[in-house]
Design a protein around this motif. Structure first.
Motif, PDB file in Angstrom:
ATOM      1  N   THR A   1       0.824  -1.205   0.000  1.00  0.00           N
ATOM      2  CA  THR A   1       0.000   0.000   0.000  1.00  0.00           C
ATOM      3  C   THR A   1       0.863   1.261   0.000  1.00  0.00           C
ATOM      4  OG1 THR A   1      -1.775  -1.142   1.197  1.00  0.00           O
ATOM      5  CG2 THR A   1      -1.777   1.268   1.269  1.00  0.00           C
ATOM      6  N   VAL A   2       1.874   1.284   0.850  1.00  0.00           N
ATOM      7  CA  VAL A   2       2.764   2.447   0.927  1.00  0.00           C
ATOM      8  C   VAL A   2       3.497   2.647  -0.398  1.00  0.00           C
ATOM      9  CG1 VAL A   2       4.806   3.401   2.058  1.00  0.00           C
ATOM     10  CG2 VAL A   2       3.034   2.279   3.423  1.00  0.00           C
ATOM     11  N   ILE A   3       3.993   1.560  -0.977  1.00  0.00           N
ATOM     12  CA  ILE A   3       4.727   1.667  -2.251  1.00  0.00           C
ATOM     13  C   ILE A   3       3.805   2.187  -3.347  1.00  0.00           C
ATOM     14  CG2 ILE A   3       5.834   0.326  -4.080  1.00  0.00           C
ATOM     15  CD1 ILE A   3       7.035  -1.448  -1.905  1.00  0.00           C
ATOM     16  N   GLY A   4       2.580   1.682  -3.393  1.00  0.00           N
ATOM     17  CA  GLY A   4       1.628   2.137  -4.401  1.00  0.00           C
ATOM     18  C   GLY A   4       1.339   3.619  -4.289  1.00  0.00           C
ATOM     19  N   LEU A   5       1.127   4.106  -3.076  1.00  0.00           N
ATOM     20  CA  LEU A   5       0.865   5.528  -2.864  1.00  0.00           C
ATOM     21  C   LEU A   5       2.076   6.382  -3.251  1.00  0.00           C
ATOM     22  CD1 LEU A   5      -1.009   5.375   0.567  1.00  0.00           C
ATOM     23  CD2 LEU A   5      -2.009   5.863  -1.674  1.00  0.00           C
ATOM     24  N   LEU A   6       3.265   5.930  -2.846  1.00  0.00           N
ATOM     25  CA  LEU A   6       4.481   6.691  -3.134  1.00  0.00           C
ATOM     26  C   LEU A   6       4.776   6.744  -4.632  1.00  0.00           C
ATOM     27  CD1 LEU A   6       6.886   5.555  -0.259  1.00  0.00           C
ATOM     28  CD2 LEU A   6       5.748   7.768  -0.517  1.00  0.00           C
ATOM     29  N   MET A   7       4.656   5.593  -5.309  1.00  0.00           N
ATOM     30  CA  MET A   7       4.978   5.556  -6.729  1.00  0.00           C
ATOM     31  C   MET A   7       4.016   6.407  -7.539  1.00  0.00           C
ATOM     32  SD  MET A   7       7.732   4.009  -7.184  1.00  0.00           S
ATOM     33  CE  MET A   7       7.619   4.139  -8.966  1.00  0.00           C
ATOM     34  N   ALA A   8       2.731   6.323  -7.240  1.00  0.00           N
ATOM     35  CA  ALA A   8       1.756   7.138  -7.965  1.00  0.00           C
ATOM     36  C   ALA A   8       2.022   8.622  -7.719  1.00  0.00           C
ATOM     37  CB  ALA A   8       0.338   6.769  -7.538  1.00  0.00           C
ATOM     38  N   SER A   9       2.300   8.986  -6.473  1.00  0.00           N
ATOM     39  CA  SER A   9       2.567  10.388  -6.144  1.00  0.00           C
ATOM     40  C   SER A   9       3.820  10.904  -6.862  1.00  0.00           C
ATOM     41  CB  SER A   9       2.729  10.554  -4.626  1.00  0.00           C
ATOM     42  OG  SER A   9       1.560  10.149  -3.942  1.00  0.00           O
ATOM     43  N   LEU A  10       4.876  10.079  -6.890  1.00  0.00           N
ATOM     44  CA  LEU A  10       6.109  10.479  -7.568  1.00  0.00           C
ATOM     45  C   LEU A  10       5.897  10.688  -9.066  1.00  0.00           C
ATOM     46  CD1 LEU A  10       8.797   8.218  -5.836  1.00  0.00           C
ATOM     47  CD2 LEU A  10       8.645  10.717  -5.737  1.00  0.00           C
ATOM     48  N   LEU A  11       5.149   9.775  -9.688  1.00  0.00           N
ATOM     49  CA  LEU A  11       4.896   9.917 -11.122  1.00  0.00           C
ATOM     50  C   LEU A  11       4.063  11.155 -11.405  1.00  0.00           C
ATOM     51  CD1 LEU A  11       4.258   6.216 -12.225  1.00  0.00           C
ATOM     52  CD2 LEU A  11       6.280   7.611 -12.588  1.00  0.00           C
TER      53      LEU A  11
END
Length: 258
Positions: free
Chosen positions: A73-83
């Motif tokens: 969940t954390v990785i998904g939120l971070l990756m989407a935010s970074l992109l």
């Protein structure tokens, strides 16, 4: 039955009802987004089965993975935010989902978790997939014979209750069929679960947050508006049906399987 035992029993019924209500709230947006997407692709009554199957499999894997799912969940939120921040212009759904899945799978291979964290994920995911597929196919068949299209609140309520009960009744058999030994295979499973959860979370952020910051192409707005229009009813159906189903499962002594 003594007063203390009766009070304890009532507390367990209420607690399991609350747990299942939360499960319903998690299941509802995932199913709804998939259902509207398959409807937009022209699948009509056939939209129920794949949407319920995918949502059931992802949900079951998420529930069984505990810490692993939280990392995803954390990785998904971070990756989407970074992109959203780094890519110029709009961002495609496949970009956020693929990036999150790859990074999540890589972290799953590198990080070490207790073996039990995701060891039961394959069996539970299969139970969720098959029970969702069966219930979704039944819904599609009944709606095709019905003069009125079903309301999304009733659809989600039916799936959370009937699909949830069928899952609870069959998951033990699937777990015995899909036994996984501890060791290297567990790391592979954890990587797959983290990647899958990260992709779903990143895609969810794209659907519900992307339009607010202009990161989604305007051509998708009609589809996303359709999802957000029916989402409140779906959430209510998932919450209410989950609360009742969880309470009844505890009242009739179904084993805890999440």
């Amino acid at each position: 039955m003594s007063t203390s035992l009766a009070t304890s029993r009532t507390s367990l019924v209420l607690f399991r009802g609350l747990v299942w209500a939360i499960i319903g709230l998690i299941y509802a947006p995932l199913f709804t987004a998939l259902y509207v997407l398959f409807q937009a692709l022209g699948m009509e009554h056939g939209s129920f089965a794949p949407a319920a199957a995918i949502a059931g499999a992802v949900g079951a894997a998420f529930y069984s993975a505990r810490e692993v799912a939280l990392v995803g969940t954390v990785i998904g939120l971070l990756m989407a935010s970074l992109l959203f921040m780094l890519l110029p212009g709009t961002v495609a759904l496949w970009q956020v989902a693929l990036a999150a899945a790859l990074v999540g799978a890589l972290f799953g291979r590198l990080l070490r978790f207790p073996d039990q964290c995701a060891l039961q994920a394959p069996g539970k995911a299969m139970a969720g997939l098959v029970s969702g597929l069966a219930c979704g196919a039944l819904l599609g068949l009944v709606e095709s014979l019905h003069p009125i299209t079903f309301n999304v609140t009733a659809i989600v309520a039916f799936l959370v209750s009937v699909n949830g009960t069928l899952y609870s009744a069959t998951v033990g058999w699937w777990l015995s069929l899909a036994k996984v030994r501890k060791g290297a295979s567990c790391q592979i499973i954890e990587g797959l679960v983290i990647g899958m959860v990260a992709a779903v979370v990143a895609a969810s952020l794209w659907v519900f947050g992307g339009p607010l910051i202009g990161a989604v192409d305007g051509g998708y707005y009609a589809l996303l508006d359709s999802i957000q229009t029916v989402l409140p009813g779906a959430l209510f159906g998932g919450f209410a049906a989950g609360a009742v189903t969880g309470a009844l499962l505890e009242a009739f002594d179904f084993d805890w399987v999440i």
